[in-house]
Design a protein around this motif. Structure first.
Motif, PDB file in Angstrom:
ATOM      1  N   GLU A  74      10.089   5.040 -56.284  1.00 14.90           N
ATOM      2  CA  GLU A  74      10.148   6.300 -56.931  1.00 14.90           C
ATOM      3  C   GLU A  74       8.682   6.652 -57.036  1.00 14.90           C
ATOM      4  O   GLU A  74       7.705   5.722 -57.307  1.00 14.90           O
ATOM      5  CB  GLU A  74      10.585   6.240 -58.436  1.00 14.90           C
ATOM      6  CG  GLU A  74      12.255   6.009 -58.274  1.00 14.90           C
ATOM      7  CD  GLU A  74      12.871   6.355 -59.544  1.00 14.90           C
ATOM      8  OE1 GLU A  74      12.183   7.227 -60.398  1.00 14.90           O
ATOM      9  OE2 GLU A  74      14.100   5.933 -59.924  1.00 14.90           O
ATOM     10  N   ALA A  75       8.113   7.643 -56.404  1.00 18.22           N
ATOM     11  CA  ALA A  75       6.850   7.889 -56.416  1.00 18.22           C
ATOM     12  C   ALA A  75       6.542   8.534 -58.009  1.00 18.22           C
ATOM     13  O   ALA A  75       6.025   9.738 -57.975  1.00 18.22           O
ATOM     14  CB  ALA A  75       6.409   8.805 -55.418  1.00 18.22           C
ATOM     15  N   GLY A  76       6.324   7.515 -58.987  1.00 21.56           N
ATOM     16  CA  GLY A  76       5.633   7.917 -60.196  1.00 21.56           C
ATOM     17  C   GLY A  76       6.401   8.839 -61.223  1.00 21.56           C
ATOM     18  O   GLY A  76       6.132   9.184 -61.971  1.00 21.56           O
ATOM     19  N   ALA A  77       7.893   8.605 -60.851  1.00 13.58           N
ATOM     20  CA  ALA A  77       8.705   9.222 -61.704  1.00 13.58           C
ATOM     21  C   ALA A  77       8.396  10.570 -62.149  1.00 13.58           C
ATOM     22  O   ALA A  77       8.101  10.735 -63.343  1.00 13.58           O
ATOM     23  CB  ALA A  77       8.706   8.460 -62.994  1.00 13.58           C
ATOM     24  N   ASP A  87      -2.975  -1.410 -52.420  1.00 11.57           N
ATOM     25  CA  ASP A  87      -2.523  -0.265 -53.300  1.00 11.57           C
ATOM     26  C   ASP A  87      -1.201  -0.663 -53.901  1.00 11.57           C
ATOM     27  O   ASP A  87      -0.643  -1.529 -53.435  1.00 11.57           O
ATOM     28  CB  ASP A  87      -2.143   0.998 -52.495  1.00 11.57           C
ATOM     29  CG  ASP A  87      -3.421   1.887 -52.046  1.00 11.57           C
ATOM     30  OD1 ASP A  87      -4.559   1.685 -52.667  1.00 11.57           O
ATOM     31  OD2 ASP A  87      -3.693   2.435 -50.880  1.00 11.57           O
ATOM     32  N   MET A  88      -1.027   0.030 -55.067  1.00 13.37           N
ATOM     33  CA  MET A  88       0.200  -0.232 -55.945  1.00 13.37           C
ATOM     34  C   MET A  88       1.328   0.789 -55.610  1.00 13.37           C
ATOM     35  O   MET A  88       1.173   1.976 -55.538  1.00 13.37           O
ATOM     36  CB  MET A  88      -0.390  -0.066 -57.455  1.00 13.37           C
ATOM     37  CG  MET A  88       0.892  -0.561 -58.359  1.00 13.37           C
ATOM     38  SD  MET A  88       0.125  -0.471 -60.193  1.00 13.37           S
ATOM     39  CE  MET A  88       1.285  -1.381 -60.864  1.00 13.37           C
ATOM     40  N   ARG A  89       2.464   0.354 -55.105  1.00 12.47           N
ATOM     41  CA  ARG A  89       3.435   1.055 -54.713  1.00 12.47           C
ATOM     42  C   ARG A  89       4.738   0.809 -55.844  1.00 12.47           C
ATOM     43  O   ARG A  89       5.273  -0.097 -55.920  1.00 12.47           O
ATOM     44  CB  ARG A  89       4.093   0.626 -53.263  1.00 12.47           C
ATOM     45  CG  ARG A  89       3.042   0.619 -52.201  1.00 12.47           C
ATOM     46  CD  ARG A  89       3.521   0.572 -50.980  1.00 12.47           C
ATOM     47  NE  ARG A  89       4.450  -0.521 -50.635  1.00 12.47           N
ATOM     48  CZ  ARG A  89       3.717  -1.834 -50.615  1.00 12.47           C
ATOM     49  NH1 ARG A  89       2.552  -1.965 -50.290  1.00 12.47           N
ATOM     50  NH2 ARG A  89       4.521  -2.767 -50.292  1.00 12.47           N
ATOM     51  N   ASP A 132       5.178  -3.120 -56.124  1.00 12.66           N
ATOM     52  CA  ASP A 132       4.884  -3.883 -55.093  1.00 12.66           C
ATOM     53  C   ASP A 132       3.390  -3.877 -54.675  1.00 12.66           C
ATOM     54  O   ASP A 132       2.650  -2.634 -54.766  1.00 12.66           O
ATOM     55  CB  ASP A 132       5.797  -3.904 -53.722  1.00 12.66           C
ATOM     56  CG  ASP A 132       6.910  -4.576 -53.934  1.00 12.66           C
ATOM     57  OD1 ASP A 132       6.958  -5.993 -54.252  1.00 12.66           O
ATOM     58  OD2 ASP A 132       8.046  -4.005 -53.674  1.00 12.66           O
ATOM     59  N   CYS A 133       2.790  -4.723 -53.956  1.00 12.92           N
ATOM     60  CA  CYS A 133       1.497  -4.669 -53.440  1.00 12.92           C
ATOM     61  C   CYS A 133       1.253  -5.695 -52.318  1.00 12.92           C
ATOM     62  O   CYS A 133       1.790  -6.798 -52.570  1.00 12.92           O
ATOM     63  CB  CYS A 133       0.296  -4.771 -54.416  1.00 12.92           C
ATOM     64  SG  CYS A 133      -1.190  -4.872 -53.791  1.00 12.92           S
ATOM     65  N   ILE A 193      -8.113   2.325 -55.948  1.00 13.06           N
ATOM     66  CA  ILE A 193      -6.688   1.743 -55.706  1.00 13.06           C
ATOM     67  C   ILE A 193      -5.693   3.070 -55.972  1.00 13.06           C
ATOM     68  O   ILE A 193      -6.173   3.733 -57.075  1.00 13.06           O
ATOM     69  CB  ILE A 193      -6.349   0.721 -56.840  1.00 13.06           C
ATOM     70  CG1 ILE A 193      -6.861  -0.565 -56.530  1.00 13.06           C
ATOM     71  CG2 ILE A 193      -4.679   0.476 -56.577  1.00 13.06           C
ATOM     72  CD1 ILE A 193      -6.888  -1.546 -57.792  1.00 13.06           C
ATOM     73  N   GLN A 194      -4.828   3.232 -54.969  1.00 17.86           N
ATOM     74  CA  GLN A 194      -4.022   4.446 -55.126  1.00 17.86           C
ATOM     75  C   GLN A 194      -2.507   3.924 -55.609  1.00 17.86           C
ATOM     76  O   GLN A 194      -2.064   3.013 -55.181  1.00 17.86           O
ATOM     77  CB  GLN A 194      -3.952   5.104 -53.912  1.00 17.86           C
ATOM     78  CG  GLN A 194      -5.128   5.570 -53.460  1.00 17.86           C
ATOM     79  CD  GLN A 194      -5.083   6.494 -52.204  1.00 17.86           C
ATOM     80  OE1 GLN A 194      -3.893   6.580 -51.583  1.00 17.86           O
ATOM     81  NE2 GLN A 194      -5.965   6.986 -51.582  1.00 17.86           N
ATOM     82  N   LEU A 195      -2.114   4.653 -56.430  1.00 17.30           N
ATOM     83  CA  LEU A 195      -0.595   4.659 -56.587  1.00 17.30           C
ATOM     84  C   LEU A 195       0.347   5.317 -55.639  1.00 17.30           C
ATOM     85  O   LEU A 195      -0.131   6.188 -55.162  1.00 17.30           O
ATOM     86  CB  LEU A 195      -0.325   5.249 -57.920  1.00 17.30           C
ATOM     87  CG  LEU A 195      -0.544   4.605 -59.430  1.00 17.30           C
ATOM     88  CD1 LEU A 195      -0.077   5.544 -60.495  1.00 17.30           C
ATOM     89  CD2 LEU A 195       0.040   3.375 -59.451  1.00 17.30           C
TER      90      LEU A 195
END
Length: 387
Positions: free
Chosen positions: A12-15, A42-44, A72-73, A33-35
């Motif tokens: 889910e891309a950031g709820a 980056d943090m997925r 994940d990363c 770092i990008q969400l």
């Protein structure tokens, strides 16, 4: 959470980009770092609530949510390197974290009874597991990589460096406080002809160590360091001081002082931290090293006052990055052998542990120090060694 449920979590891309998501996104952007980015560091996010969990629980929420498969990363070491260089953790002030630090400050978490907890929780995890991850001598401390191309060579280089700093000679009697599986004692007995006594709080380590050192003048003891009261020509302690705790530093140094011959040398090898405050982390305390605490230079120095002369202080903390990456490589290669007995959550926990530590050393957030100490009045000049 079971392995199957971890793997089935939806991404889910950031709820819906909640306020917590936007705040975390802003913080991480300061570290590059990008969400939900595509770069290795980056943090997925894989489900809703990650940002809220991290902002509510700090390092504990960050680590537990990774263990649970919430994010994940690809390269956690790079993630933590960037995070720490930008000093992002200091921007999240939490009552939960503050309570953990105050608890460690008010109470002695490393009493003689508590000292055995880390042995049962961490070092007794399984000799086969550690043998698969470590070098052939099973040295579970930072290697010294100068002029070394493999983990085996780098660990032997470190062990030899310790022996030379101590000026070992045949017939000497050496105490190893926190001896682990006996890698130093075995090396020192084989190469320098010394006799060794090692103490450990891990029954698993002692059992295997006795097998590996059979036939050598080496004695293992399952004991807390506070029980020691006999004289030795040399004392070494490699990677054990992190379990002592600031309330016990003076006691630890008193033990070393009473056990060291008047003309002896004591080498203390420990991870250390840069900042004041308290050297504990809630996630590391709960999952990896119960009651662990990293000292500062000032704390070690104060504990040495009126007890020891500092002959030498050597920092090679950057070498722990490479050591941890080598351990992670070995762990990843060996994982299929242990997957049936250790679940997916453990794999993620152990991966997180090794790689977050590698990132911390890479960022120079934490260090590795070797102190060489002598008693006041010892004659002679301590030689400075070429590494």
């Amino acid at each position: 959470m079971e392995p199957q449920s971890i793997q089935s979590l939806p991404r889910e891309a950031g709820a819906g980009h909640s306020a917590a998501y936007r705040y975390l996104e802003s913080l991480l952007s300061e570290a590059g770092i990008q969400l939900d980015g595509s770069r290795p560091w980056d943090m997925r996010l894989r489900r809703a609530g990650v940002a809220e969990r991290i902002l509510a629980q700090g390092s504990l929420g960050l680590g537990e949510s990774y263990m649970d498969g919430w994010w994940d990363c690809d390269h956690l070491d790079q993630f933590f390197d960037r995070l720490l260089r930008a000093d992002i953790p200091s921007r999240v002030r939490l009552w939960a974290v503050a309570w953990h630090h105050l608890r460690a400050r008010w109470f002695n978490l490393q009493t003689e009874d508590r000292a055995w907890e880390v042995g049962r929780a961490h070092y007794d995890l399984g000799n086969d597991f550690y043998a698969a991850m470590l070098d052939r001598r099973m040295t579970y401390t930072c290697a010294f990589w100068q002029n070394a191309g493999t983990l085996d060579a780098a660990q032997e280089h470190k062990l030899d460096l310790v022996c030379r700093k101590l000026g070992l000679a045949p017939g000497m009697r050496v105490l190893d406080i926190g001896c682990g599986w006996g890698s130093f004692m075995q090396f020192a007995a084989e190469r320098y002809g010394v006799q060794c006594v090692g103490v450990t709080i891990s029954a698993e380590q002692m059992a295997l160590g006795q097998q590996r050192c059979a036939g050598l003048p080496i004695e293992f003891r399952l004991a807390d360091y506070r029980t020691l009261n006999e004289r030795f020509d040399r004392i070494v302690s490699i990677g054990m001081f992190e379990h002592v705790g600031h309330k016990n530093y003076a006691t630890y140094m008193d033990v070393a002082q009473r056990c060291l011959a008047d003309d002896g040398l004591f080498l203390l090898h420990t991870i250390g931290r840069n900042e004041h405050g308290h050297g504990t982390d809630p996630w590391m305390h709960r999952y990896i090293f119960p009651n662990g605490e990293l000292p500062t230079v000032a704390q070690v120095g104060r504990a040495c006052e009126d007890r020891f002369v500092m002959e030498d202080l050597h920092n090679f903390g950057a070498d722990y990055d490479r050591t941890l990456m080598a351990w992670h490589h070995n762990f990843a290669q060996a994982w299929p052998r242990f997957a049936s007995q250790l679940d997916e959550r453990f794999r993620r926990m152990w991966r997180y542990y090794l790689l977050c530590c590698a990132g911390a050393f890479r960022a120079r957030d934490i260090q590795v120090w070797q102190w060489v100490l002598s008693k006041p009045g010892r004659s002679g000049v301590y030689p400075r060694l070429a590494s």
